[in-house]
Design a protein around this motif. Structure first.
Motif, PDB file in Angstrom:
ATOM      1  N   PHE A 114     -62.790 -28.590-182.736  1.00  0.00           N
ATOM      2  CA  PHE A 114     -63.024 -27.171-182.477  1.00  0.00           C
ATOM      3  C   PHE A 114     -62.974 -26.424-183.799  1.00  0.00           C
ATOM      4  CE2 PHE A 114     -58.468 -27.722-182.072  1.00  0.00           C
ATOM      5  CZ  PHE A 114     -57.948 -26.687-182.814  1.00  0.00           C
ATOM      6  N   ASP A 115     -63.661 -25.300-183.827  1.00  0.00           N
ATOM      7  CA  ASP A 115     -63.683 -24.440-185.001  1.00  0.00           C
ATOM      8  C   ASP A 115     -62.470 -23.516-184.944  1.00  0.00           C
ATOM      9  OD1 ASP A 115     -64.519 -23.077-187.296  1.00  0.00           O
ATOM     10  OD2 ASP A 115     -65.767 -21.698-186.145  1.00  0.00           O
ATOM     11  N   ARG A 116     -61.784 -23.360-186.032  1.00  0.00           N
ATOM     12  CA  ARG A 116     -60.606 -22.490-186.064  1.00  0.00           C
ATOM     13  C   ARG A 116     -60.993 -21.005-186.035  1.00  0.00           C
ATOM     14  NH1 ARG A 116     -56.164 -25.513-186.460  1.00  0.00           N
ATOM     15  NH2 ARG A 116     -56.149 -27.404-187.705  1.00  0.00           N
ATOM     16  N   GLY A 117     -62.237 -20.697-186.310  1.00  0.00           N
ATOM     17  CA  GLY A 117     -62.708 -19.318-186.237  1.00  0.00           C
ATOM     18  C   GLY A 117     -62.595 -18.582-187.558  1.00  0.00           C
ATOM     19  N   ASP A 118     -63.370 -17.520-187.675  1.00  0.00           N
ATOM     20  CA  ASP A 118     -63.413 -16.742-188.913  1.00  0.00           C
ATOM     21  C   ASP A 118     -62.069 -16.124-189.262  1.00  0.00           C
ATOM     22  OD1 ASP A 118     -66.100 -17.344-189.211  1.00  0.00           O
ATOM     23  OD2 ASP A 118     -66.769 -15.483-188.244  1.00  0.00           O
ATOM     24  N   GLU A 119     -61.309 -15.702-188.248  1.00  0.00           N
ATOM     25  CA  GLU A 119     -60.021 -15.059-188.521  1.00  0.00           C
ATOM     26  C   GLU A 119     -59.048 -16.014-189.209  1.00  0.00           C
ATOM     27  OE1 GLU A 119     -56.350 -12.809-186.332  1.00  0.00           O
ATOM     28  OE2 GLU A 119     -58.307 -12.743-185.370  1.00  0.00           O
ATOM     29  N   PHE A 120     -59.099 -17.300-188.860  1.00  0.00           N
ATOM     30  CA  PHE A 120     -58.246 -18.298-189.515  1.00  0.00           C
ATOM     31  C   PHE A 120     -58.463 -18.257-191.028  1.00  0.00           C
ATOM     32  CE2 PHE A 120     -57.856 -22.492-191.459  1.00  0.00           C
ATOM     33  CZ  PHE A 120     -56.566 -22.858-191.118  1.00  0.00           C
ATOM     34  N   PHE A 121     -59.716 -18.199-191.444  1.00  0.00           N
ATOM     35  CA  PHE A 121     -60.030 -18.214-192.866  1.00  0.00           C
ATOM     36  C   PHE A 121     -59.768 -16.861-193.522  1.00  0.00           C
ATOM     37  CE2 PHE A 121     -62.307 -21.725-190.974  1.00  0.00           C
ATOM     38  CZ  PHE A 121     -61.980 -22.756-191.837  1.00  0.00           C
ATOM     39  N   ALA A 122     -60.033 -15.785-192.794  1.00  0.00           N
ATOM     40  CA  ALA A 122     -59.811 -14.438-193.336  1.00  0.00           C
ATOM     41  C   ALA A 122     -58.331 -14.153-193.561  1.00  0.00           C
ATOM     42  CB  ALA A 122     -60.419 -13.387-192.401  1.00  0.00           C
TER      43      ALA A 122
END
Length: 171
Positions: free
Chosen positions: A31-39
């Motif tokens: 699964f993708d951790r999502g943009d917020e994980f990286f931000a």
């Protein structure tokens, strides 16, 4: 093969590189951790270390000789004598037994270092590789996993009994 290393503050840049370099691969396989994980990576990483310090999780890495992260192997939601196991391996490191060896080592650490006696893990139905790793490492299917538990994919929960926690608390 190096031993698993418990997550430390100085691992942060290598973990971010691992997650960034493998993001497309993980989105297709786990699964993708999502943009917020990286931000919000720095905040999330500090929170993870604090949770680990408080005993709510135990996170480990398999690290290459050059310091690059090859895989993450985590015990999360630790409560009583149980926890959930999760892992992800870099795309370029798959197919070499790294996931199987890492899960086996994490199961040993769960018992001997963390005093756990049972682990749960979920794998998506379309993730044959993870289902094989769990079967090879002694996990047995125990019921369906809802899609929201697996990044939108249906799957199965697996369970492994670790036996007594003799030696717990130190290695």
């Amino acid at each position: 093969m190096s031993e698993l290393e418990q997550l430390r503050p100085d691992h942060a840049p290598a973990v971010l590189a691992f997650e960034t370099e493998n993001r497309r691969y993980f989105a297709a396989t786990v699964f993708d951790r999502g943009d917020e994980f990286f931000a919000r990576y720095e905040d999330r990483y500090r929170s993870l270390l604090a949770e680990q310090e408080g005993g709510g999780c135990a996170c480990y890495l398999r690290v290459a000789a050059d310091g690059a992260v090859l895989g993450r192997f985590n015990l999360i939601d630790i409560a009583g004598r149980g926890a959930k196991l999760g892992y992800r391996v870099a795309e370029h490191a798959t197919g070499r037994g790294l996931a199987t060896a890492g899960v086996e080592e994490l199961c040993r650490l769960a018992r001997t270092r963390h005093g756990l006696t049972v682990l749960l893990a979920a794998a998506a139905t379309d993730n044959a590789a993870s289902r094989r790793v769990l079967a090879k490492t002694g996990f047995i299917p125990v019921g369906p996993a809802a899609p929201e538990e697996l990044g939108g994919r249906p799957g199965t929960w697996y369970r492994r009994e670790l036996g007594g926690a003799e030696g717990a608390g130190g290695e």
